[in-house]
Structure formats: structure tokens, C-alpha cells
Design a protein around this motif. Structure first.
Motif, PDB file in Angstrom:
ATOM      1  N   ILE A 223      -0.104   6.063   1.079  1.00  0.00           N
ATOM      2  CA  ILE A 223       0.251   4.816   1.765  1.00  0.00           C
ATOM      3  C   ILE A 223       0.778   3.845   0.714  1.00  0.00           C
ATOM      4  CG2 ILE A 223      -0.625   2.833   3.024  1.00  0.00           C
ATOM      5  CD1 ILE A 223      -2.276   6.214   3.388  1.00  0.00           C
ATOM      6  N   VAL A 224       2.016   3.385   0.896  1.00  0.00           N
ATOM      7  CA  VAL A 224       2.719   2.627  -0.136  1.00  0.00           C
ATOM      8  C   VAL A 224       3.148   1.271   0.407  1.00  0.00           C
ATOM      9  CG1 VAL A 224       4.694   2.617  -1.718  1.00  0.00           C
ATOM     10  CG2 VAL A 224       3.577   4.786  -1.123  1.00  0.00           C
ATOM     11  N   ASP A 225       3.064   0.252  -0.452  1.00  0.00           N
ATOM     12  CA  ASP A 225       3.661  -1.048  -0.137  1.00  0.00           C
ATOM     13  C   ASP A 225       4.268  -1.617  -1.402  1.00  0.00           C
ATOM     14  OD1 ASP A 225       3.780  -3.226   2.121  1.00  0.00           O
ATOM     15  OD2 ASP A 225       3.377  -4.291   0.246  1.00  0.00           O
ATOM     16  N   LEU A 226       5.409  -2.267  -1.234  1.00  0.00           N
ATOM     17  CA  LEU A 226       6.120  -2.876  -2.350  1.00  0.00           C
ATOM     18  C   LEU A 226       6.363  -4.347  -2.077  1.00  0.00           C
ATOM     19  CD1 LEU A 226       8.982  -0.217  -2.758  1.00  0.00           C
ATOM     20  CD2 LEU A 226       6.754  -0.204  -3.903  1.00  0.00           C
ATOM     21  N   GLU A 227       6.416  -5.122  -3.137  1.00  0.00           N
ATOM     22  CA  GLU A 227       6.971  -6.461  -3.084  1.00  0.00           C
ATOM     23  C   GLU A 227       8.228  -6.446  -3.942  1.00  0.00           C
ATOM     24  OE1 GLU A 227       5.856  -8.561  -0.987  1.00  0.00           O
ATOM     25  OE2 GLU A 227       4.067  -7.387  -0.516  1.00  0.00           O
TER      26      GLU A 227
ATOM     27  N   ILE B 105      11.874  -4.109  -7.618  1.00  0.00           N
ATOM     28  CA  ILE B 105      10.465  -4.138  -7.232  1.00  0.00           C
ATOM     29  C   ILE B 105       9.682  -5.036  -8.190  1.00  0.00           C
ATOM     30  CG2 ILE B 105       8.389  -2.736  -6.890  1.00  0.00           C
ATOM     31  CD1 ILE B 105      10.257  -0.356  -6.325  1.00  0.00           C
ATOM     32  N   THR B 106       8.831  -5.898  -7.618  1.00  0.00           N
ATOM     33  CA  THR B 106       7.980  -6.765  -8.439  1.00  0.00           C
ATOM     34  C   THR B 106       6.513  -6.329  -8.410  1.00  0.00           C
ATOM     35  OG1 THR B 106       7.633  -8.281  -6.579  1.00  0.00           O
ATOM     36  CG2 THR B 106       9.474  -8.763  -8.067  1.00  0.00           C
ATOM     37  N   GLU B 107       6.126  -5.526  -7.420  1.00  0.00           N
ATOM     38  CA  GLU B 107       4.741  -5.062  -7.325  1.00  0.00           C
ATOM     39  C   GLU B 107       4.699  -3.799  -6.479  1.00  0.00           C
ATOM     40  OE1 GLU B 107       0.387  -7.153  -6.886  1.00  0.00           O
ATOM     41  OE2 GLU B 107       1.886  -7.665  -5.369  1.00  0.00           O
ATOM     42  N   ILE B 108       3.820  -2.874  -6.854  1.00  0.00           N
ATOM     43  CA  ILE B 108       3.665  -1.630  -6.117  1.00  0.00           C
ATOM     44  C   ILE B 108       2.188  -1.330  -5.933  1.00  0.00           C
ATOM     45  CG2 ILE B 108       3.802  -0.262  -8.258  1.00  0.00           C
ATOM     46  CD1 ILE B 108       5.108   1.972  -6.562  1.00  0.00           C
ATOM     47  N   ALA B 109       1.837  -0.780  -4.793  1.00  0.00           N
ATOM     48  CA  ALA B 109       0.463  -0.338  -4.536  1.00  0.00           C
ATOM     49  C   ALA B 109       0.528   0.982  -3.776  1.00  0.00           C
ATOM     50  CB  ALA B 109      -0.314  -1.365  -3.735  1.00  0.00           C
ATOM     51  N   ILE B 110      -0.321   1.928  -4.165  1.00  0.00           N
ATOM     52  CA  ILE B 110      -0.395   3.246  -3.517  1.00  0.00           C
ATOM     53  C   ILE B 110      -1.857   3.566  -3.239  1.00  0.00           C
ATOM     54  CG2 ILE B 110       0.135   5.713  -3.699  1.00  0.00           C
ATOM     55  CD1 ILE B 110       2.223   4.984  -5.826  1.00  0.00           C
TER      56      ILE B 110
ATOM     57  N   VAL C 287       2.619  12.989   2.277  1.00  0.00           N
ATOM     58  CA  VAL C 287       3.538  12.321   3.193  1.00  0.00           C
ATOM     59  C   VAL C 287       3.592  10.848   2.786  1.00  0.00           C
ATOM     60  CG1 VAL C 287       3.988  11.670   5.587  1.00  0.00           C
ATOM     61  CG2 VAL C 287       3.010  13.925   5.073  1.00  0.00           C
ATOM     62  N   PHE C 288       4.797  10.319   2.647  1.00  0.00           N
ATOM     63  CA  PHE C 288       5.002   8.927   2.251  1.00  0.00           C
ATOM     64  C   PHE C 288       4.834   8.056   3.497  1.00  0.00           C
ATOM     65  CE2 PHE C 288       7.242   5.107   1.236  1.00  0.00           C
ATOM     66  CZ  PHE C 288       7.317   4.995  -0.146  1.00  0.00           C
ATOM     67  N   VAL C 289       3.792   7.208   3.508  1.00  0.00           N
ATOM     68  CA  VAL C 289       3.452   6.398   4.676  1.00  0.00           C
ATOM     69  C   VAL C 289       3.635   4.925   4.331  1.00  0.00           C
ATOM     70  CG1 VAL C 289       1.647   5.791   6.340  1.00  0.00           C
ATOM     71  CG2 VAL C 289       1.757   8.126   5.403  1.00  0.00           C
ATOM     72  N   ALA C 290       4.255   4.179   5.241  1.00  0.00           N
ATOM     73  CA  ALA C 290       4.386   2.731   5.042  1.00  0.00           C
ATOM     74  C   ALA C 290       4.651   2.077   6.386  1.00  0.00           C
ATOM     75  CB  ALA C 290       5.495   2.407   4.051  1.00  0.00           C
ATOM     76  N   HIS C 291       4.411   0.775   6.431  1.00  0.00           N
ATOM     77  CA  HIS C 291       4.725  -0.013   7.612  1.00  0.00           C
ATOM     78  C   HIS C 291       6.176  -0.444   7.462  1.00  0.00           C
ATOM     79  CE1 HIS C 291       2.711  -1.580  11.135  1.00  0.00           C
ATOM     80  NE2 HIS C 291       3.386  -2.723  11.029  1.00  0.00           N
ATOM     81  N   ASN C 292       7.062   0.048   8.347  1.00  0.00           N
ATOM     82  CA  ASN C 292       8.520  -0.026   8.163  1.00  0.00           C
ATOM     83  C   ASN C 292       8.891   0.804   6.935  1.00  0.00           C
ATOM     84  OD1 ASN C 292       9.488  -1.650  10.339  1.00  0.00           O
ATOM     85  ND2 ASN C 292       8.620  -3.453   9.321  1.00  0.00           N
ATOM     86  N   VAL C 293       8.656   2.098   7.058  1.00  0.00           N
ATOM     87  CA  VAL C 293       8.721   2.999   5.918  1.00  0.00           C
ATOM     88  C   VAL C 293      10.097   3.049   5.262  1.00  0.00           C
ATOM     89  CG1 VAL C 293       9.258   5.078   7.271  1.00  0.00           C
ATOM     90  CG2 VAL C 293       8.021   5.294   5.098  1.00  0.00           C
ATOM     91  N   ARG C 294      11.166   2.876   6.038  1.00  0.00           N
ATOM     92  CA  ARG C 294      12.487   3.016   5.437  1.00  0.00           C
ATOM     93  C   ARG C 294      12.748   1.955   4.366  1.00  0.00           C
ATOM     94  NH1 ARG C 294      13.902   7.812   5.630  1.00  0.00           N
ATOM     95  NH2 ARG C 294      15.969   7.153   4.953  1.00  0.00           N
ATOM     96  N   PHE C 295      12.141   0.789   4.514  1.00  0.00           N
ATOM     97  CA  PHE C 295      12.346  -0.266   3.533  1.00  0.00           C
ATOM     98  C   PHE C 295      11.742   0.136   2.189  1.00  0.00           C
ATOM     99  CE2 PHE C 295      11.045  -4.138   1.321  1.00  0.00           C
ATOM    100  CZ  PHE C 295      12.236  -4.848   1.298  1.00  0.00           C
TER     101      PHE C 295
END
Length: 488
Positions: free
Chosen positions: A4-8, A19-24, A82-90
Motif C-alpha cells: 500500500i503506497v502513498d506519495l506527496e 516526489i517529496t515523501e513516500i510511505a509503503i 500488488v501495488f495498492v493505492a487510493h487513486n492508484v494511477r496517480f
């Protein structure tokens, strides 16, 4: 396993922002088993409005690692997941771009929790991460920071997996039994409940490229034929018009491309329905698409939206017999018919400058150089002296005619006859006296010798710069099953 990935980021466009921040958070299907988060030095300034949104300042990332310093960790943590994200394409598009800049092709199966949430928890007021978490009671701390958003997405994903295994009562009394019935239908008969999870996740992966509101059944129903298509939002409004010789394949391409900006993500997430009209002929599809864009002005069509062309190029002949091209207004106050209509006088002027340079015409005779004497081009030997009467009208006018021919059609009046929407039908596109008049459909047995016969079977449409360009470009290449009938 799921990552589960999120980026700023510094902005919404992967091609120019960083990218300024990443969390997995790595999830094994039951719980979080590994995690990683870090600020990143983007190598460019963070805009003030991004700092206001995320709280991440330039000072905070100044001594943070660059992306290439954490790239190996990202690869290793997401390998086999599996690469999971909220609005994964972004998020996925940003990571792919960062890796591409390093010469590495980053590729993972993707799953979007927006789409999965809509499927398993239909009817909620909003599926944005913040409002969705609030609706179903998931804590969300440090909003718009990578670790906070990724952790909330991981909890959401765990909740979604749980829905595929057992019926649970959501806050506000929402019953998910109907969702389970749909998930059960995806799993083979006689399988244990875990098969529901497998089926639901596989379906989510399979449909990850689709907009959240578009079902696989809708895409499967698209025709593999020529025509125009419409994307609608939830209110039913047309937000985009396109055309293709294969509507199904073209729309699949729409959904497969990586997100290039937040606007493109917003566009994709807004698509709630797809409709279409078959045209048979690609030329008709091009002309009809242009007409619809001008008529409907869809929010996400940028090209060809102009429906009024207030300027144009005109032809006049002076007392000495010189043909003069000129630019000017093209409206009701000007009774002259322009050779070509253009968006504004600045564009018309630029268009005329181009023709003057290409065909060695006189700037003065074309109204581009105000002087009682010779034009500037004569002084640098690019004009042959028509402005001083040194070049005879006959030779000068020949080049003017060549310039006009490059603007006009090869023939003044003609009909393009092409394939229809079935084998029993033909399309008719009429150009008369150099102007596009419209198109229509006729029975395959239709036969006509007079131009009047064709006028009677077409639906009238406006002639403009775009239609002229579409027809001219289209006629340069011959299409199977089409012929041109010339009059006069």
C-alpha cells in the motif's frame, strides 16, 4: 502480498513534478507486516500551496535523501506485491516516472481502493480518502502526509478484504450482504470463503485501469466500429467527445495511459458512463466530432472548441490588376466571404505572413507592411518588386493563385462517398463552391447525377477552419471503400 503506497509531490504532473515523501505498508492479506516512510529531496522548490496542503516545507526536505537513494528499498519492498493505492494511477505514474529517469522499468500489478470501495461498499456519499474513512470509522491521522494516508489506506484495504469474507454491519446501518452475494458469484462453487477474497482482488486488479464508475461490462459492450463516443459524468453531462475507427480499442487506450496530471486523474474519475454513435465513415466521424465539440463544449475537450471564427483571409484585385491577399474581420458587417476563416486577427495575420514567405508574395500588397515605397522584403531581395510595379501582375498573380490553391480544395464542388453504418448504407459528405455543406446517410442503391440530389440527402453543418483542415488532410490519403465524385 500487497504494497500500500502513498506519495506527496510538488504538484500534479509526473512529467515535471517530483516526489517529496513516500510511505509503503506491506500487507499480507491479514495484517501489516512491514513499513517504510521517508521525506525525499525533490531537487526543486515546493510551491507554497503544496506546503499549505501537506505541511512539507523546503527546509524539511533539504537534507532528505534523493529518490535514487531509496529506489532499491522501494523495489525490494514492492517486489512480488500488488501495488495498492487510493487513486492508484496517480501514485503509480509518479513512481514509474521516477524509475524511468533512473533507466529502470518499474512494473507492478495495480489495485485501486477507490474502485474496490465503490464495488464492495456502494452508495456512500463520497469515496475520497478522508470522507470514506470518516464514513466507515477508520482513523485518519496526518492527512495529506504519505505515512498517514498510506496507513489509513492499509486499514481501508484490510476492511475491504474482510468484507469479502464475512458480512459485517457498517456504521449507519449499511448492510453488505448484497455485496457478498456479488462477490460469491465471482468465486467458483464449493470454494471456501477465502476464494471470495481471491476473486474480488483478482477482479480489482483486472479492472484497476478503469475509471472507478465504469464497469467491465460497460467496456465489453463497446462496439469495435467507427464512430464518435461520449464520456458522461454522474449527472449525465457530456464531459468529453472523441472519435475512432475502433471505439472499443480507443477507449481501452484512454484508460491504459499513465496519469500525467491531477486534472487527468480528475477527468478519469469523473467518467460515469459511455455512449456512442456509429458513423461508418472515418471522415464523417472526424467532422461530427468537431461539430459536437463546438456544440457541447465538453469540459475536457480543449481542441476545436471554438465555434465562431471572427477573422479570415480575403482576396481582392486592385486597379493595376494585382491580386491582393489580406486579413481582416469575418462577421456579419463584412459581406465578403473569406478564403479561410480563422480564430482571430492575430492568427489570420500570422497565417498570411506564412503564405507571403512561402510563395514570395509582397508584404505591402498583402497589407502587412505600411509604406508609400517598397516593402521590406524587396529591400532584402525576397520580393520581386510588385510593390513598385516592377513585377508584372501576370507572374505575381500566378504565385498568389498557388497560395490560394494551398488553402482551398483541389476541386470547388465534390462529394465524398464512403462506407455507412451497415453494408446496406453509404455516407455522403458534400463540399460545394469550396465550402463544406454537411453529411448524410443514403441507401446503398442511391444514385445521383446532379449536385441538387446530394443537397437533399445531407444534414447541413457549418463550414469553418477545422472542417476545411479535416477534409483537406483526409483527402490526401485514399481510404478503402471511398470515392470522390467531382462536379464542374
Amino acid at each position: 502480498m500487497y504494497a500500500i503506497v502513498d506519495l506527496e509531490t510538488t504538484g500534479g504532473q509526473p512529467t515535471q513534478d517530483r516526489i517529496t515523501e513516500i510511505a509503503i505498508y506491506v500487507h499480507d492479506g491479514e495484517k501489516i507486516v512491514d513499513e517504510f516512510s521517508s521525506l525525499l529531496n525533490p531537487g526543486q522548490a515546493i510551491p507554497p500551496f503544496i506546503t499549505q496542503l501537506t505541511g512539507i516545507t523546503n527546509d524539511m526536505v533539504r537534507d532528505a535523501p534523493k529518490f535514487h537513494e531509496v529506489a532499491r528499498r522501494v523495489v525490494e519492498m514492492t517486489e512480488g506485491c500488488v501495488f495498492v493505492a487510493h487513486n492508484v494511477r496517480f501514485d503509480y505514474s509518479f513512481l514509474k516516472k521516477e524509475f524511468a529517469d533512473l533507466g529502470y522499468n518499474y512494473s507492478r500489478k495495480t489495485l485501486c481502493t477507490v474502485r474496490l470501495s465503490r464495488s464492495l461498499m456502494p452508495g456512500l456519499p463520497s469515496y475520497s480518502l478522508g470522507k470514506l474513512c470518516q464514513s466507515i470509522g477508520i482513523p485518519l491521522e496526518n492527512r495529506h502526509r504519505a505515512a498517514g494516508d498510506a496507513h489509513a489506506t492499509a486499514l481501508l484495504f484490510g476492511r475491504l478484504l474482510k468484507i469479502t469474507q464475512e458480512s459485517e454491519e457498517l456504521p449507519h446501518g449499511q448492510d453488505t450482504s448484497h455485496t457478498l452475494a456479488r462477490v460469491d458469484a465471482l468465486a467458483p462453487a464449493g470454494k471456501k470463503p477465502s476464494a471470495r477474497r481471491v476473486a474480488a482482488v483478482q477482479q480489482a486488479i483486472k479492472t484497476a485501469l478503469l475509471p472507478p464508475l465504469i464497469t467491465p461490462e460497460k467496456v465489453a459492450s463497446l462496439p469495435q466500429a467507427t464512430g464518435v463516443y461520449y464520456f458522461h459524468n454522474e449527472a449525465g453531462d457530456v464531459i468529453y467527445v472523441g472519435k475512432s475507427i475502433n471505439i472499443y480499442k480507443r477507449i481501452q487506450q484512454h484508460f491504459a495511459v499513465d496519469v500525467k496530471s491531477r486534472k487527468s486523474l480528475e477527468f478519469k474519475n469523473s467518467i460515469a458512463d459511455i455512449t456512442w454513435e456509429l458513423t461508418g465513415s472515418e471522415l464523417v466521424a472526424l467532422l461530427y466530432e468537431s461539430h459536437l465539440i463546438k456544440l457541447l463544449k465538453p469540459a475536457y475537450n480543449r481542441a476545436q472548441r471554438r465555434s465562431v471564427f471572427p477573422a479570415g483571409i480575403y482576396l481582392r484585385t486592385d486597379e493595376q490588376g494585382y491580386k491582393r491577399l489580406a486579413y481582416g474581420r469575418a462577421d456579419a458587417r463584412n459581406a465578403e466571404v473569406p478564403i479561410i476563416a480563422l480564430g482571430n486577427q492575430f492568427k489570420a495575420q500570422g497565417f498570411l505572413y506564412h503564405k507571403v514567405a512561402k510563395y514570395n508574395l509582397c508584404q505591402k500588397l498583402c497589407g502587412l507592411y505600411k509604406t508609400p515605397g517598397a516593402c521590406f522584403d524587396y529591400q532584402v531581395h525576397r520580393c520581386q518588386g510588385a510593390c513598385l510595379g516592377l513585377e508584372p501582375p501576370e507572374s505575381y498573380n500566378q504565385r498568389v493563385d498557388e497560395a490560394i490553391d494551398s488553402i482551398r480544395y483541389e476541386h470547388e464542388t465534390f462529394v465524398v462517398i464512403g462506407p455507412g453504418r451497415s453494408e446496406l448504407e453509404k455516407t455522403i459528405v458534400l463540399v460545394e463552391n469550396g465550402y463544406y455543406r454537411g453529411f448524410g446517410y443514403v441507401d446503398e442503391t442511391f444514385s445521383a447525377r446532379r449536385i441538387q440530389d446530394f443537397r437533399e440527402v445531407i444534414q447541413p453543418y457549418n463550414d469553418n477552419k477545422d472542417t476545411q483542415q479535416i477534409i483537406r488532410q483526409y483527402l490526401r490519403t485514399k481510404r478503402k471503400g471511398e470515392r470522390v465524385k467531382v462536379f464542374g
